[in-house]
Design a protein around this motif. Structure first.
Motif: not given
Length: 225
Positions: A111-125, A161-173
């Protein structure tokens, strides 16, 4: 936002000698427990890929309400993600990828991942645990063409990992959830739990003397969408 869950369960288990998806875990099969977690995520669509153990899995794991994609060549290195993309709903904005032998991934992480990539839309999370990155990971529809070029399922990490696309990183416990890739990792995964009678457990066989796999799984609670 329409989200498709993609649970990869086509990988073989050459180091175990039996399908890892059918190993005992918390009173049922490993895939059964992972699938139950995936259903609790409330995906708009849920796809599961199966490989050479498909027939055994169909006999022992409830797949009700799940779109199954057969990938019989996954054992020889072909990506099961590629045929799965043909089954993704046209309305889907992207896929959340999970692994069939990693039951420790939580719906909260999804759920955290989906929420973060939803807005603004990110191609990779991707989820960032205390000791590194891991599943679940997100790929927007705009990357489906790239995913179709994968030779192996694990190659999706090269795309991350190739860095060609923006990435959203979401922290998890906690640390990256364990997988059952070897008997040692499986022992750590089920440490402290007693498997159900008739299921495969570590040390129960060697490579030349397999024992029977479980013949049934626990009835699964369906999650409404």
């Amino acid at each position: 936002m329409f989200v498709t869950g993609l649970l990869l369960a086509a990988e073989s288990s050459p180091h175990l000698g039996v399908p890892r998806q059918l190993l005992a875990y918390h009173g049922e099969t490993l895939l059964g427990a992972t699938l139950e977690t995936a259903q609790e995520c409330g995906f708009d669509q849920l796809i599961v890929t199966l490989g050479s153990a498909s027939e055994q899995i169909h006999e022992r794991v409830s797949l009700d309400g799940v779109r199954v994609v057969e990938s019989p060549h996954a054992d020889t290195g072909s990506s099961s993600i590629v045929p799965a993309l043909d089954a993704v709903d046209r309305r889907s904005d992207g896929i959340v990828v999970l692994i069939g032998d990693q039951p420790g991934v939580t719906p909260a992480a999804v759920w955290s991942l989906v929420a973060e990539v939803a807005g603004p839309a990110t191609p990779i999370g991707v989820v960032r645990y205390a000791d590194g990155h891991g599943y679940p990971c997100w790929f927007g529809r705009e990357l489906f063409g790239e995913l179709r070029q994968l030779r192996h399922d694990g190659d999706l990490w090269a795309l991350i990992e190739d860095g060609h696309y923006p990435i959203t990183q979401v922290d998890a416990i906690g640390n990256v959830p364990l997988r059952a890739s070897t008997w040692d990792s499986y022992r750590r995964l089920v440490s402290g739990y007693s498997p159900a009678p008739g299921t495969v457990t570590p040390g129960a066989f060697d490579d030349t003397h397999p024992v029977p796999l479980p013949t049934r799984s626990r009835p699964r609670r369906r999650t409404p969408h």
